[in-house]
Write a protein that holds these residues in place. Structure first.
Motif, PDB file in Angstrom:
ATOM      1  N   VAL A  75       0.842  -1.205   0.000  1.00 25.90           N
ATOM      2  CA  VAL A  75       0.000   0.000   0.000  1.00 25.90           C
ATOM      3  C   VAL A  75       0.875   1.252   0.000  1.00 25.90           C
ATOM      4  N   ILE A  76       1.890   1.268   0.859  1.00 29.26           N
ATOM      5  CA  ILE A  76       2.790   2.426   0.933  1.00 29.26           C
ATOM      6  C   ILE A  76       3.529   2.607  -0.386  1.00 29.26           C
ATOM      7  N   THR A  77       4.000   1.491  -0.975  1.00 29.53           N
ATOM      8  CA  THR A  77       4.692   1.553  -2.264  1.00 29.53           C
ATOM      9  C   THR A  77       3.792   2.140  -3.338  1.00 29.53           C
ATOM     10  N   ALA A  78       2.539   1.686  -3.371  1.00 32.33           N
ATOM     11  CA  ALA A  78       1.589   2.183  -4.375  1.00 32.33           C
ATOM     12  C   ALA A  78       1.355   3.684  -4.206  1.00 32.33           C
ATOM     13  N   VAL A  79       1.203   4.137  -2.971  1.00 30.71           N
ATOM     14  CA  VAL A  79       0.981   5.563  -2.709  1.00 30.71           C
ATOM     15  C   VAL A  79       2.177   6.382  -3.184  1.00 30.71           C
ATOM     16  N   LEU A  80       3.392   5.913  -2.876  1.00 26.88           N
ATOM     17  CA  LEU A  80       4.595   6.641  -3.281  1.00 26.88           C
ATOM     18  C   LEU A  80       4.752   6.670  -4.797  1.00 26.88           C
ATOM     19  N   LEU A  81       4.435   5.560  -5.465  1.00 31.80           N
ATOM     20  CA  LEU A  81       4.527   5.530  -6.926  1.00 31.80           C
ATOM     21  C   LEU A  81       3.539   6.503  -7.564  1.00 31.80           C
ATOM     22  N   ILE A  82       2.342   6.597  -6.983  1.00 32.75           N
ATOM     23  CA  ILE A  82       1.351   7.560  -7.485  1.00 32.75           C
ATOM     24  C   ILE A  82       1.856   8.988  -7.294  1.00 32.75           C
ATOM     25  N   LEU A  83       2.427   9.270  -6.128  1.00 32.82           N
ATOM     26  CA  LEU A  83       2.946  10.610  -5.851  1.00 32.82           C
ATOM     27  C   LEU A  83       4.118  10.949  -6.774  1.00 32.82           C
ATOM     28  N   ILE A  84       4.951   9.940  -7.084  1.00 36.30           N
ATOM     29  CA  ILE A  84       6.061  10.156  -8.020  1.00 36.30           C
ATOM     30  C   ILE A  84       5.520  10.494  -9.404  1.00 36.30           C
ATOM     31  N   LYS A  85       4.493   9.774  -9.818  1.00 36.13           N
ATOM     32  CA  LYS A  85       3.879  10.038 -11.121  1.00 36.13           C
ATOM     33  C   LYS A  85       3.298  11.438 -11.180  1.00 36.13           C
ATOM     34  N   TRP A  86       2.729  11.888 -10.057  1.00 34.41           N
ATOM     35  CA  TRP A  86       2.152  13.227  -9.986  1.00 34.41           C
ATOM     36  C   TRP A  86       3.210  14.304  -9.729  1.00 34.41           C
ATOM     37  N   LYS A  87       4.479  13.876  -9.549  1.00 30.96           N
ATOM     38  CA  LYS A  87       5.588  14.794  -9.260  1.00 30.96           C
ATOM     39  C   LYS A  87       5.361  15.575  -7.972  1.00 30.96           C
ATOM     40  N   ALA A  88       4.747  14.917  -7.003  1.00 32.35           N
ATOM     41  CA  ALA A  88       4.466  15.547  -5.705  1.00 32.35           C
ATOM     42  C   ALA A  88       5.641  15.309  -4.764  1.00 32.35           C
ATOM     43  N   GLN A  89       6.786  15.874  -5.106  1.00 31.21           N
ATOM     44  CA  GLN A  89       8.014  15.626  -4.363  1.00 31.21           C
ATOM     45  C   GLN A  89       7.944  16.115  -2.913  1.00 31.21           C
ATOM     46  N   GLN A  90       7.300  17.245  -2.706  1.00 33.78           N
ATOM     47  CA  GLN A  90       7.219  17.769  -1.344  1.00 33.78           C
ATOM     48  C   GLN A  90       6.376  16.867  -0.448  1.00 33.78           C
ATOM     49  N   VAL A  91       5.308  16.309  -1.005  1.00 34.44           N
ATOM     50  CA  VAL A  91       4.469  15.390  -0.232  1.00 34.44           C
ATOM     51  C   VAL A  91       5.265  14.139   0.135  1.00 34.44           C
ATOM     52  N   ILE A  92       6.053  13.639  -0.818  1.00 33.14           N
ATOM     53  CA  ILE A  92       6.895  12.472  -0.551  1.00 33.14           C
ATOM     54  C   ILE A  92       7.882  12.776   0.581  1.00 33.14           C
ATOM     55  N   SER A  93       8.480  13.956   0.522  1.00 34.34           N
ATOM     56  CA  SER A  93       9.435  14.357   1.558  1.00 34.34           C
ATOM     57  C   SER A  93       8.785  14.383   2.929  1.00 34.34           C
ATOM     58  N   VAL A  94       7.558  14.916   3.001  1.00 35.94           N
ATOM     59  CA  VAL A  94       6.855  15.001   4.278  1.00 35.94           C
ATOM     60  C   VAL A  94       6.541  13.609   4.820  1.00 35.94           C
ATOM     61  N   ILE A  95       6.052  12.726   3.946  1.00 37.41           N
ATOM     62  CA  ILE A  95       5.706  11.366   4.379  1.00 37.41           C
ATOM     63  C   ILE A  95       6.931  10.626   4.895  1.00 37.41           C
ATOM     64  N   ILE A  96       8.009  10.661   4.114  1.00 41.55           N
ATOM     65  CA  ILE A  96       9.232   9.971   4.521  1.00 41.55           C
ATOM     66  C   ILE A  96       9.804  10.605   5.786  1.00 41.55           C
ATOM     67  N   GLY A  97       9.813  11.936   5.838  1.00 47.92           N
ATOM     68  CA  GLY A  97      10.365  12.642   6.985  1.00 47.92           C
ATOM     69  C   GLY A  97       9.642  12.308   8.274  1.00 47.92           C
ATOM     70  N   PHE A  98       8.321  12.342   8.265  1.00 52.77           N
ATOM     71  CA  PHE A  98       7.553  12.037   9.468  1.00 52.77           C
ATOM     72  C   PHE A  98       7.719  10.574   9.876  1.00 52.77           C
ATOM     73  N   SER A  99       7.788   9.686   8.893  1.00 49.35           N
ATOM     74  CA  SER A  99       7.963   8.261   9.203  1.00 49.35           C
ATOM     75  C   SER A  99       9.295   8.009   9.901  1.00 49.35           C
ATOM     76  N   LEU A 100      10.356   8.608   9.365  1.00 47.19           N
ATOM     77  CA  LEU A 100      11.678   8.415   9.953  1.00 47.19           C
ATOM     78  C   LEU A 100      11.783   9.099  11.312  1.00 47.19           C
ATOM     79  N   ALA A 101      11.179  10.279  11.432  1.00 48.84           N
ATOM     80  CA  ALA A 101      11.184  10.990  12.713  1.00 48.84           C
ATOM     81  C   ALA A 101      10.462  10.181  13.780  1.00 48.84           C
ATOM     82  N   ALA A 102       9.393   9.477  13.388  1.00 46.46           N
ATOM     83  CA  ALA A 102       8.641   8.664  14.338  1.00 46.46           C
ATOM     84  C   ALA A 102       9.503   7.520  14.871  1.00 46.46           C
TER      85      ALA A 102
END
Length: 306
Positions: A59-86
């Motif tokens: 599910v996470i992979t699919a969401v990230l691939l969709i965001l990559i396709k949409w070029k939503a780089q900032q959203v990807i950064s936020v998701i990865i950043g919060f996950s790692l911070a957690a």
């Protein structure tokens, strides 16, 4: 043509060191994490946990691939950043609670979590990424390792071997995913310089140097986390009274650690061709073999009672 030389050998040693340090740190974190009550699953013996893990990952992979396709780089950064911070928060909080700091432990975890992510964002050099990556990888490994007994872990590692091969060699969506998140300045990989003076930050977030040559070797964080989960699970569920140990590490856990390192060394042979390679088939496979061999030597089979 192979790129192997003495500098490559030094880079291999760096990758091996990071894999070993990650697993050893994860073992040291077992006590604090268990004392803090951290865990990913309620029933550590349920085989269903392995399939839930795979489902969540897909599910996470699919969401990230969709965001990559949409070029939503900032959203990807936020998701990865919060996950790692957690993950960093939970690790630091558990350690500070163990030290008896009480409420301050939570505050310290928050500060460290977001502090590390801020450092990665403003100064994403390879040694900063690796240091944060070791902390995150060890945290993930211990949280899943203490909450998954050995049968679910073994099932999980085998499933991931198959998935990784398909994702890299067949569908190749893992390559798309890696390329899409490589520039997010987060420790989703480990980088070891091959050339003197290599700078990930100055090279435009690439593993190539200014001449277009390979400036660093890269290994995905998952290739380090997955065998470390087996190491932690073996330490928790295949250890105990009467089981042989080396410096406090039970032999089955040590076998998984050594096996993972052997798998990484073998993986470096095809990696030297410069073509992307699935890491988990070799790394997980060798970790499992090392685990079983050391279970045989130590006579540790009580975990098979299920």
């Amino acid at each position: 043509m192979s790129e192997f030389n003495l500098r490559s050998a030094a880079s291999y040693a760096g990758l091996i060191l990071m894999m070993a340090v990650t697993s050893l740190l994860a073992i040291l974190l077992i006590g604090p994490v268990k004392a803090a009550g951290l865990g990913a699953f309620e029933d550590p013996d349920s085989i269903l946990n392995a399939f839930l893990f795979i489902f969540a990952m897909l599910v996470i992979t699919a969401v990230l691939l969709i965001l990559i396709k949409w070029k939503a780089q900032q959203v990807i950064s936020v998701i990865i950043g919060f996950s790692l911070a957690a993950v960093i928060y939970y690790v630091v909080m558990a350690l500070l609670h163990q030290a008896g700091l009480g409420v301050l432990a939570d505050a310290g975890g928050v500060i460290c979590g977001f502090g590390v992510i801020a450092l990665l964002w403003f100064y994403p050099e390879w040694y900063v990424i690796n240091t944060a990556g070791i902390l995150v990888a060890a945290g993930c490994a211990v949280i899943f390792g203490v909450s998954l007994s050995l049968l679910p872990v073994l099932v999980l590692l085998v499933l991931l071997m198959v998935y990784d091969f398909i994702a890299v060699k067949r569908s190749k969506h893992m390559l798309t995913l890696a390329d899409g998140v490589l520039r997010q300045k987060m420790p989703i990989m480990f980088l070891v310089p091959k050339t003197k003076g290599y700078s990930y930050r100055k090279s435009g977030f690439s593993i190539r140097n200014e001449k277009g040559e390979r400036g660093a070797y890269m290994i995905g964080m998952g290739d380090v986390i997955m065998p470390a989960i087996l190491v932690v699970s073996a330490q928790v569920f295949a250890g105990g009274e009467g089981v042989m140990s080396v410096f406090g590490i039970y032999l089955p856990a040590l076998g998984a650690l050594i096996g993972g390192i052997v798998g990484l060394l073998i993986l470096m042979i095809p990696v030297n061709t410069g073509k992307p390679q699935p890491g988990l088939p070799l790394i997980n496979g060798c970790a499992i073999i090392g685990f079983f061999l050391c279970c045989l030597i130590a006579g540790s089979w009580d975990w098979l009672v299920w």
